[in-house]
Design a protein around this motif. Structure first.
Motif, PDB file in Angstrom:
ATOM      1  N   SER A  71       0.826  -1.137  -0.140  1.00  0.00           N
ATOM      2  CA  SER A  71      -0.085   0.112   0.009  1.00  0.00           C
ATOM      3  C   SER A  71       0.876   1.270   0.089  1.00  0.00           C
ATOM      4  O   SER A  71       0.289   2.422   0.096  1.00  0.00           O
ATOM      5  CB  SER A  71      -0.901  -0.075   1.261  1.00  0.00           C
ATOM      6  N   THR A 104       2.503   4.418  -1.191  1.00  0.00           N
ATOM      7  CA  THR A 104       1.733   5.448  -2.175  1.00  0.00           C
ATOM      8  C   THR A 104       2.494   5.690  -3.707  1.00  0.00           C
ATOM      9  O   THR A 104       1.889   5.892  -4.482  1.00  0.00           O
ATOM     10  CB  THR A 104       1.940   6.989  -1.321  1.00  0.00           C
ATOM     11  N   LYS A 153       0.223   3.631  -6.081  1.00  0.00           N
ATOM     12  CA  LYS A 153      -0.936   4.074  -6.553  1.00  0.00           C
ATOM     13  C   LYS A 153      -1.325   4.180  -7.887  1.00  0.00           C
ATOM     14  O   LYS A 153      -2.406   3.479  -8.491  1.00  0.00           O
ATOM     15  CB  LYS A 153      -1.469   5.340  -5.908  1.00  0.00           C
ATOM     16  N   GLN A 154      -0.430   4.606  -8.660  1.00  0.00           N
ATOM     17  CA  GLN A 154      -0.577   4.675 -10.227  1.00  0.00           C
ATOM     18  C   GLN A 154      -0.866   3.366 -10.805  1.00  0.00           C
ATOM     19  O   GLN A 154      -1.547   2.953 -11.505  1.00  0.00           O
ATOM     20  CB  GLN A 154       0.171   5.621 -10.617  1.00  0.00           C
ATOM     21  N   SER A 184      -4.052   1.219  -9.801  1.00  0.00           N
ATOM     22  CA  SER A 184      -5.271   1.892 -10.186  1.00  0.00           C
ATOM     23  C   SER A 184      -5.729   1.432 -11.533  1.00  0.00           C
ATOM     24  O   SER A 184      -6.712   1.684 -11.986  1.00  0.00           O
ATOM     25  CB  SER A 184      -5.002   3.517 -10.210  1.00  0.00           C
ATOM     26  N   LYS A 185      -4.557   1.042 -12.150  1.00  0.00           N
ATOM     27  CA  LYS A 185      -5.085   0.616 -13.568  1.00  0.00           C
ATOM     28  C   LYS A 185      -5.711  -0.664 -13.683  1.00  0.00           C
ATOM     29  O   LYS A 185      -6.186  -1.126 -14.656  1.00  0.00           O
ATOM     30  CB  LYS A 185      -3.799   0.708 -14.549  1.00  0.00           C
ATOM     31  N   TYR A 186      -5.766  -1.375 -12.615  1.00  0.00           N
ATOM     32  CA  TYR A 186      -6.364  -2.652 -12.589  1.00  0.00           C
ATOM     33  C   TYR A 186      -7.624  -2.638 -12.498  1.00  0.00           C
ATOM     34  O   TYR A 186      -8.449  -1.847 -11.775  1.00  0.00           O
ATOM     35  CB  TYR A 186      -5.759  -3.811 -11.413  1.00  0.00           C
ATOM     36  N   VAL A 207      -6.502   3.208  -3.218  1.00  0.00           N
ATOM     37  CA  VAL A 207      -7.260   2.970  -4.428  1.00  0.00           C
ATOM     38  C   VAL A 207      -8.755   2.749  -4.393  1.00  0.00           C
ATOM     39  O   VAL A 207      -9.123   1.638  -4.779  1.00  0.00           O
ATOM     40  CB  VAL A 207      -6.602   2.013  -5.521  1.00  0.00           C
ATOM     41  N   ASP A 253     -11.428   3.811  -6.068  1.00  0.00           N
ATOM     42  CA  ASP A 253     -12.302   3.543  -7.007  1.00  0.00           C
ATOM     43  C   ASP A 253     -12.131   2.492  -7.731  1.00  0.00           C
ATOM     44  O   ASP A 253     -12.738   1.874  -8.653  1.00  0.00           O
ATOM     45  CB  ASP A 253     -12.035   4.737  -8.031  1.00  0.00           C
ATOM     46  N   THR A 254     -11.077   1.382  -7.135  1.00  0.00           N
ATOM     47  CA  THR A 254     -10.790   0.029  -7.822  1.00  0.00           C
ATOM     48  C   THR A 254     -11.571  -1.015  -6.890  1.00  0.00           C
ATOM     49  O   THR A 254     -11.333  -1.114  -5.742  1.00  0.00           O
ATOM     50  CB  THR A 254      -9.532  -0.226  -7.598  1.00  0.00           C
ATOM     51  N   TYR A 270     -12.647  -4.484  -5.231  1.00  0.00           N
ATOM     52  CA  TYR A 270     -11.731  -5.397  -4.625  1.00  0.00           C
ATOM     53  C   TYR A 270     -12.490  -6.604  -4.166  1.00  0.00           C
ATOM     54  O   TYR A 270     -13.760  -6.377  -3.861  1.00  0.00           O
ATOM     55  CB  TYR A 270     -10.979  -5.041  -3.558  1.00  0.00           C
TER      56      TYR A 270
END
Length: 276
Positions: free
Chosen positions: A177, A179, A182-183, A186-188, A212, A214-215, A217
């Motif tokens: 986790s 930081t 993060k990028q 986030s793409k998954y 993340v 908005d992802t 899980y």
């Protein structure tokens, strides 16, 4: 004491603000500076209670303290000059990744690194330049990661893991986790979490959700988890149990795991799944 806290005290002294003098003196003594502190090295006037306004600090003492705390802009390397590298974040990060793990016979673990902007670098002299997988499976335990084919088989058979396009990342506890990741994370499309069924695992999940948000899980847990937990002898303490319950109430995707732990008042490490 933490460098940042001592730096804050010095900033308050510079600004003429009152400080807790006894705490300040105790903090200085804990540093084991070369020169012994004398009663006239620091002069102050009482403001209220344990708060004092520092009016004078011996120049050589102040110089030592400023060298110790720095100015807050140091890198981990410069902080190491005062044996304080642990007070600074590592300049970059890394992950062990099995790229395209769904292609079982072609997949293999690689080392990928991240700079402070979160940009990822893949191994040189290979055809791998980026991942094209849709999902990510995070495995916390090294043993399960090393035997990832066997782990995936178990997750498919017992934990409802049904992704057809995924990479695998070694979580290394809370390191996943970071930081800097993060990028990349986030793409998954979906992140699957194969973590310990305990407070530590739920905390890792919580931190990832915050990183993340908005992802989507899924917290993976065996459909026969009751059998595992019923064989565990030691129960967890009340504080740990309450912390687990609180996380379950805060995150709907972690509620079932928290409720199951609460039911048995027991936890279990994911490494036990290898023996199934």
């Amino acid at each position: 004491m933490r460098v940042a806290r001592l730096r804050k005290i010095l900033d308050n002294i510079d600004a003429g603000k009152p400080i807790n003098l006894n705490f300040f003196l105790q903090s200085i003594n804990s540093l084991n500076l070369r020169d012994r502190i004398h009663s006239d090295d620091i002069r102050s006037s009482k403001v209220k209670g344990d708060k004092y306004r520092v009016e004078y600090i011996k120049p050589s003492l102040m110089a030592s303290l400023r060298n110790y705390v720095g100015n807050g802009q140091e890198s981990r390397i410069t902080a190491a000059s005062q044996n304080q590298s642990h007070s600074q974040k590592v300049i970059g990060s890394y992950l062990n990744i099995v790229l395209s793990a769904h292609e079982n016979d072609k997949a293999y673990p690689v080392f990928v690194s991240f700079d402070i902007e979160g940009r990822v670098s893949y191994p040189p002299n290979t055809s791998i330049t980026r991942t094209g997988s849709c999902d990510l499976l995070i495995i916390e335990n090294v043993q399960l990661f090393l035997f990832w084919q066997r782990t995936v088989s178990f997750l498919r058979a017992r934990c409802g893991f049904n992704s057809t396009s995924f990479d695998i990342a070694l979580g290394r506890g809370n390191e996943i986790s970071n930081t800097y990741h993060k990028q990349f994370l986030s793409k998954y499309q979906t992140i699957y979490l194969c973590l310990d069924i305990d407070l530590g695992g739920l905390m890792i999940a919580k931190n990832l959700i915050s990183l993340v948000p908005d992802t989507p899980y899924q917290f993976l847990m065996p459909d026969n988890i009751d059998n595992y937990l019923s064989k565990v002898v030691e129960q967890i303490d009340l504080k740990t149990l309450n912390d687990i319950r609180a996380i379950g109430l805060q995150y709907s995707g972690l509620f079932i795991a928290a409720r199951t732990i609460s039911k048995h008042i027991k936890t279990i490490e994911q490494e036990s799944f290898l023996h199934d």
